[in-house]
Write a protein that holds these residues in place. Structure first.
Motif, PDB file in Angstrom:
ATOM      1  N   THR A  96       0.830  -1.208   0.000  1.00 35.08           N
ATOM      2  CA  THR A  96       0.000   0.000   0.000  1.00 35.08           C
ATOM      3  C   THR A  96       0.864   1.257   0.000  1.00 35.08           C
ATOM      4  O   THR A  96       0.574   2.237  -0.712  1.00 35.08           O
ATOM      5  N   GLU A  97       1.904   1.257   0.800  1.00 36.33           N
ATOM      6  CA  GLU A  97       2.785   2.429   0.848  1.00 36.33           C
ATOM      7  C   GLU A  97       3.477   2.684  -0.488  1.00 36.33           C
ATOM      8  O   GLU A  97       3.627   3.837  -0.902  1.00 36.33           O
ATOM      9  N   GLN A  98       3.879   1.626  -1.174  1.00 35.42           N
ATOM     10  CA  GLN A  98       4.592   1.776  -2.448  1.00 35.42           C
ATOM     11  C   GLN A  98       3.641   1.888  -3.643  1.00 35.42           C
ATOM     12  O   GLN A  98       4.094   2.066  -4.773  1.00 35.42           O
ATOM     13  N   LYS A  99       2.323   1.783  -3.393  1.00 35.44           N
ATOM     14  CA  LYS A  99       1.302   1.914  -4.443  1.00 35.44           C
ATOM     15  C   LYS A  99       1.496   0.885  -5.550  1.00 35.44           C
ATOM     16  O   LYS A  99       1.473   1.193  -6.741  1.00 35.44           O
ATOM     17  N   VAL A 100       1.710  -0.361  -5.127  1.00 36.12           N
ATOM     18  CA  VAL A 100       1.858  -1.457  -6.095  1.00 36.12           C
ATOM     19  C   VAL A 100       0.821  -2.542  -5.794  1.00 36.12           C
ATOM     20  O   VAL A 100       1.107  -3.731  -5.868  1.00 36.12           O
ATOM     21  N   GLU A 101      -0.400  -2.110  -5.487  1.00 34.99           N
ATOM     22  CA  GLU A 101      -1.459  -3.058  -5.177  1.00 34.99           C
ATOM     23  C   GLU A 101      -1.792  -3.972  -6.355  1.00 34.99           C
ATOM     24  O   GLU A 101      -2.318  -5.081  -6.151  1.00 34.99           O
ATOM     25  N   PHE A 102      -1.500  -3.496  -7.568  1.00 32.55           N
ATOM     26  CA  PHE A 102      -1.816  -4.295  -8.752  1.00 32.55           C
ATOM     27  C   PHE A 102      -1.034  -5.602  -8.783  1.00 32.55           C
ATOM     28  O   PHE A 102      -1.384  -6.526  -9.526  1.00 32.55           O
ATOM     29  N   THR A 103       0.012  -5.729  -8.004  1.00 32.10           N
ATOM     30  CA  THR A 103       0.796  -6.967  -8.012  1.00 32.10           C
ATOM     31  C   THR A 103       0.145  -8.066  -7.176  1.00 32.10           C
ATOM     32  O   THR A 103       0.543  -9.225  -7.267  1.00 32.10           O
ATOM     33  N   THR A 104      -0.868  -7.716  -6.380  1.00 28.70           N
ATOM     34  CA  THR A 104      -1.533  -8.719  -5.537  1.00 28.70           C
ATOM     35  C   THR A 104      -2.660  -9.425  -6.259  1.00 28.70           C
ATOM     36  O   THR A 104      -3.251 -10.362  -5.716  1.00 28.70           O
ATOM     37  N   GLY A 105      -2.984  -8.986  -7.477  1.00 25.42           N
ATOM     38  CA  GLY A 105      -4.050  -9.617  -8.250  1.00 25.42           C
ATOM     39  C   GLY A 105      -5.413  -9.101  -7.943  1.00 25.42           C
ATOM     40  O   GLY A 105      -6.408  -9.581  -8.506  1.00 25.42           O
ATOM     41  N   GLU A 106      -5.520  -8.103  -7.086  1.00 28.78           N
ATOM     42  CA  GLU A 106      -6.821  -7.547  -6.754  1.00 28.78           C
ATOM     43  C   GLU A 106      -7.213  -6.503  -7.783  1.00 28.78           C
ATOM     44  O   GLU A 106      -6.385  -5.723  -8.263  1.00 28.78           O
ATOM     45  N   GLU A 107      -8.502  -6.497  -8.138  1.00 28.67           N
ATOM     46  CA  GLU A 107      -9.008  -5.514  -9.087  1.00 28.67           C
ATOM     47  C   GLU A 107      -9.089  -4.149  -8.414  1.00 28.67           C
ATOM     48  O   GLU A 107      -9.469  -4.033  -7.245  1.00 28.67           O
ATOM     49  N   LEU A 108      -8.723  -3.135  -9.189  1.00 26.52           N
ATOM     50  CA  LEU A 108      -8.795  -1.786  -8.653  1.00 26.52           C
ATOM     51  C   LEU A 108     -10.249  -1.310  -8.606  1.00 26.52           C
ATOM     52  O   LEU A 108     -10.986  -1.461  -9.584  1.00 26.52           O
ATOM     53  N   GLY A 109     -10.644  -0.768  -7.498  1.00 28.41           N
ATOM     54  CA  GLY A 109     -11.985  -0.240  -7.392  1.00 28.41           C
ATOM     55  C   GLY A 109     -12.130   1.082  -8.112  1.00 28.41           C
ATOM     56  O   GLY A 109     -11.155   1.679  -8.572  1.00 28.41           O
ATOM     57  N   PRO A 110     -13.329   1.591  -8.230  1.00 32.88           N
ATOM     58  CA  PRO A 110     -13.560   2.857  -8.939  1.00 32.88           C
ATOM     59  C   PRO A 110     -12.775   4.018  -8.337  1.00 32.88           C
ATOM     60  O   PRO A 110     -12.293   4.881  -9.043  1.00 32.88           O
ATOM     61  N   LYS A 111     -12.629   4.007  -7.011  1.00 32.43           N
ATOM     62  CA  LYS A 111     -11.901   5.110  -6.377  1.00 32.43           C
ATOM     63  C   LYS A 111     -10.401   4.961  -6.535  1.00 32.43           C
ATOM     64  O   LYS A 111      -9.664   5.919  -6.333  1.00 32.43           O
ATOM     65  N   GLU A 112      -9.945   3.764  -6.851  1.00 34.34           N
ATOM     66  CA  GLU A 112      -8.503   3.509  -6.917  1.00 34.34           C
ATOM     67  C   GLU A 112      -7.945   3.648  -8.329  1.00 34.34           C
ATOM     68  O   GLU A 112      -6.747   3.526  -8.524  1.00 34.34           O
ATOM     69  N   VAL A 113      -8.831   3.844  -9.303  1.00 37.95           N
ATOM     70  CA  VAL A 113      -8.366   3.987 -10.675  1.00 37.95           C
ATOM     71  C   VAL A 113      -7.582   5.294 -10.803  1.00 37.95           C
ATOM     72  O   VAL A 113      -8.056   6.372 -10.421  1.00 37.95           O
ATOM     73  N   VAL A 114      -6.383   5.202 -11.329  1.00 37.81           N
ATOM     74  CA  VAL A 114      -5.531   6.373 -11.474  1.00 37.81           C
ATOM     75  C   VAL A 114      -6.062   7.249 -12.597  1.00 37.81           C
ATOM     76  O   VAL A 114      -6.273   6.785 -13.726  1.00 37.81           O
ATOM     77  N   LYS A 115      -6.320   8.488 -12.283  1.00 42.76           N
ATOM     78  CA  LYS A 115      -6.822   9.424 -13.291  1.00 42.76           C
ATOM     79  C   LYS A 115      -5.667   9.876 -14.174  1.00 42.76           C
ATOM     80  O   LYS A 115      -4.639  10.354 -13.677  1.00 42.76           O
ATOM     81  N   LYS A 116      -5.851   9.731 -15.474  1.00 39.14           N
ATOM     82  CA  LYS A 116      -4.797  10.062 -16.429  1.00 39.14           C
ATOM     83  C   LYS A 116      -4.829  11.549 -16.736  1.00 39.14           C
ATOM     84  O   LYS A 116      -5.888  12.132 -16.964  1.00 39.14           O
ATOM     85  N   GLN A 117      -3.658  12.143 -16.753  1.00 38.97           N
ATOM     86  CA  GLN A 117      -3.558  13.576 -17.004  1.00 38.97           C
ATOM     87  C   GLN A 117      -3.710  13.866 -18.488  1.00 38.97           C
ATOM     88  O   GLN A 117      -3.293  13.080 -19.338  1.00 38.97           O
ATOM     89  N   LEU A 118      -4.310  15.011 -18.785  1.00 38.76           N
ATOM     90  CA  LEU A 118      -4.477  15.443 -20.168  1.00 38.76           C
ATOM     91  C   LEU A 118      -3.189  16.123 -20.624  1.00 38.76           C
ATOM     92  O   LEU A 118      -2.833  17.194 -20.109  1.00 38.76           O
ATOM     93  N   LEU A 119      -2.488  15.491 -21.544  1.00 39.48           N
ATOM     94  CA  LEU A 119      -1.213  16.030 -22.015  1.00 39.48           C
ATOM     95  C   LEU A 119      -1.448  17.113 -23.066  1.00 39.48           C
ATOM     96  O   LEU A 119      -2.323  16.983 -23.923  1.00 39.48           O
ATOM     97  N   SER A 120      -0.649  18.163 -22.995  1.00 39.54           N
ATOM     98  CA  SER A 120      -0.717  19.215 -24.019  1.00 39.54           C
ATOM     99  C   SER A 120      -0.111  18.719 -25.314  1.00 39.54           C
ATOM    100  O   SER A 120       0.554  17.671 -25.359  1.00 39.54           O
ATOM    101  N   GLY A 121      -0.348  19.467 -26.391  1.00 46.81           N
ATOM    102  CA  GLY A 121       0.188  19.061 -27.693  1.00 46.81           C
ATOM    103  C   GLY A 121       1.696  18.988 -27.695  1.00 46.81           C
ATOM    104  O   GLY A 121       2.295  18.057 -28.252  1.00 46.81           O
ATOM    105  N   GLU A 122       2.350  19.939 -27.048  1.00 47.50           N
ATOM    106  CA  GLU A 122       3.817  19.948 -27.004  1.00 47.50           C
ATOM    107  C   GLU A 122       4.345  18.774 -26.191  1.00 47.50           C
ATOM    108  O   GLU A 122       5.303  18.110 -26.598  1.00 47.50           O
ATOM    109  N   GLU A 123       3.714  18.503 -25.027  1.00 44.95           N
ATOM    110  CA  GLU A 123       4.159  17.403 -24.193  1.00 44.95           C
ATOM    111  C   GLU A 123       3.917  16.057 -24.872  1.00 44.95           C
ATOM    112  O   GLU A 123       4.758  15.152 -24.797  1.00 44.95           O
TER     113      GLU A 123
END
Length: 605
Positions: free
Chosen positions: A421-448
């Motif tokens: 939990t501290e290292q934010k690697v819960e995906f390695t335990t095989g548990e599905e991410l809940g709706p609140k745990e889904v990482v929100k993807k940032q909107l990248l600018s055209g240059e980035e």
């Protein structure tokens, strides 16, 4: 004017007491009176053209002097005796030696020569001799340089009336050639081989000479079964010492990080020809880049990945060099607070396709860190970096497929769930991410976005890796947007351009990315947006000749863009896409003429 000179004379006579000064001034007056012209004219500043002409003139004069010197030497060498009054004398070797008339002759020296006990005066040969028509005409020249002071035993040649000698000199090659030619007259096969015109085996050739006869004799000897001696085998290249390997490794790494030419770096490492010492290269690379920028570390990690992928760097050597660094990480962490992140940036590229599988790599690099209790920290940093290139779910699937377990890498008293939990690697335990745990993807600018795509393409990431990055960093709406399609097409085609005069496009670069482009250019509207991106690129580059036509040919041949999209772009009236369109459209006239030819031929049929 006369009055002026009279006054000057008067002044000289009255004022000047020194006769020397008076005469000097008088000379000046006389020169002025007789239209004196200065020896050097008034020379102003010279132009660049004058300086170049003077330099060319001086160079030409120097060449003339050198030519004259060579010519004079040549004339002197052709003049026998060195002058018209000298009398040349043959020294027996074909050279002429001038004899001075004023040179005194000591008769006592002649008496000593006569009394010499080592000379047979009865058989002394003073000049070439021999009977007419005999081979002695050739061989008598040997006496000139060898002396001919003693008589030699009689031989077969003397029985035929020819003088014999066995002493070799400068002309012995002529003797050998003549004997070979005489022996060939008695050989029936050689008579057929050589005719009088110099034709060899029915082929026209130049007349037989010593060099050609020797070459033909060697060829006949080779055909008769005499093989040439084989050269000795080359000795193996000695292995480099550790100090030499460190110096060469540092030079290769510095050059690669400066110019980022991956192909050149791979070739340089292969040319080291020291597979057993490549762990030094790995260690040197990690040490020299650990505290530098993220880009530098990623480039070195990519180089090590490619070396393993092509087979130049054995995995054992990679592990050995990496272990030498990992064994001292406890001390290094004191001075480098972010050391585990930096090491992860160097190691993560090795997990790309063609590198080392995750299970094998994680188990190997954790060996020196498990006793220190730091293996889990490093692995967590690597997993987080992987999530930047692919979705957490895919990273978790790779962890599970490799059969990895956190209990194997953490100390016994460490709480696994708390660490995950501290290292934010819960995906390695095989548990599905809940709706609140889904990482929100940032909107990248055209240059980035363009910057990230250019980096992936320049690092020669495979298509799957780029697709994973898009999936991990862009949501479905972003990946389907016209903005992303334009950025992707501009990045792919920009990498394929050779900035020479004239500009050229590397078709192979686009062919390699055909699968990537086809995935995201999945309808006619996306294809049209890609063509608009190319149009804007050509306008920005000031419409280089034939470059857009090269892109169109490749995109059409690889089925990346369909024919209908090309026609739609040609007839587009979109007001936002009219900047520079006229010139760009004219540059691809030949392409559309060719594109319509099959339709016209099918209509005629």
């Amino acid at each position: 004017m006369d009055e002026y000179f009279n006054q000057m004379n008067k002044i000289i006579k009255e004022k000047m007491t020194s006769s020397r000064i008076r005469f000097m001034l008088q000379d000046v007056l006389d020169l002025r009176k007789n239209s004196w012209v200065p020896r050097r004219g008034d020379q102003g500043p010279k132009t660049i053209d004058q300086i170049h002409k003077e330099a060319e003139l001086e160079e030409h004069q120097e060449q003339i002097k050198v030519y004259q010197q060579l010519l004079s030497k040549k004339e002197r060498s052709h003049t026998p005796g060195g002058g018209p009054n000298s009398q040349p004398q043959d020294d027996g070797c074909g050279n002429t030696v001038p004899i001075s008339k004023d040179r005194p002759i000591d008769t006592n020296r002649l008496y000593k020569i006569i009394k010499s006990g080592g000379m047979d005066l009865n058989n002394l040969v003073l000049a070439p001799g021999g009977k007419a028509g005999c081979k002695g005409v050739w061989r008598s020249w040997e006496k000139g340089c060898s002396g001919g002071t003693e008589a030699k035993p009689a031989s077969a040649d003397q029985e035929s009336g020819c003088p014999a000698t066995s002493t070799l000199n400068h002309f012995s090659a002529l003797q050998q050639t003549s004997s070979l030619l005489s022996s060939s007259d008695t050989d029936h096969r050689d008579k057929d081989h050589f005719d009088r015109s110099g034709r060899v085996d029915g082929r026209e050739g130049s007349p037989i000479t010593k060099r050609s006869f020797s070459r033909e004799s060697q060829e006949r000897g080779g055909r008769s079964g005499e093989s040439a001696p084989t050269p000795p085998p080359s000795l193996p290249k000695p292995s480099l010492s550790e100090e030499e390997m460190e110096k060469k490794s540092k030079a290769i790494i510095d050059e690669y990080l400066h110019i980022t030419d991956l192909k050149e770096a791979l070739q340089c490492v292969a040319e080291l020809n020291s597979a057993s010492m490549l762990h030094v290269f790995v260690r040197q690379g990690l040490e020299s880049t650990l505290e530098r920028s993220t880009t530098v570390r990623e480039h070195l990690g990519l180089l090590l990945h490619q070396l393993v992928k092509v087979g130049t760097l054995p995995t054992e050597q990679y592990y050995k060099g990496l272990h030498e660094i990992l064994e001292v990480t406890e001390d290094m962490a004191i001075d480098i607070p972010y050391m585990w992140l930096y090491l992860a940036e160097l190691i993560t590229p090795m997990l790309h396709e063609g590198g080392i599988p995750m299970g094998q790599l994680f188990r190997e690099i954790s060996k020196p860190l498990v006793p220190l209790g730091k293996a889990g920290v490093l692995l967590a940093q690597i997993l987080q970096l992987l999530c930047k290139g692919m979705t957490p779910k895919k990273v978790g699937d790779l962890w599970i497929e490799a059969g990895l377990n956190w209990n194997d890498f953490l100390p016994e008293d460490k709480d696994v769930n708390k660490f995950v939990t501290e290292q934010k690697v819960e995906f390695t335990t095989g548990e599905e991410l809940g709706p609140k745990e889904v990482v929100k993807k940032q909107l990248l600018s055209g240059e980035e976005l363009s910057k990230q795509l250019d980096r992936l393409l320049q690092d020669k990431a495979d298509n799957k890796h780029i697709m994973d990055w898009v999936e991990a960093n862009l949501d479905e709406e972003q990946a389907a947007s016209n903005h992303f399609v334009r950025s992707l097409m501009a990045s792919v085609c920009g990498i394929a351009i050779i900035c020479e005069h004239p500009y050229k496009a590397i078709a192979e670069q686009i062919m390699v990315r055909a699968e990537l482009l086809q995935k995201y250019l999945n309808d006619e509207e996306k294809e049209l947006q890609a063509l608009y991106a190319l149009q804007a690129m050509m306008v920005h580059m000031e419409e280089p000749a034939n470059l857009l036509c090269m892109f169109f040919d490749t995109l059409y041949d690889e089925d990346i863009i369909k024919e209908e999209a090309f026609y739609k772009w040609e007839t587009s009236k979109d007001p936002a896409e009219q900047t520079g369109r006229g010139v760009v459209l004219k540059s691809v006239t030949a392409f559309f003429t060719w594109l319509r030819e099959p339709e016209e031929e099918s209509d005629k049929e």
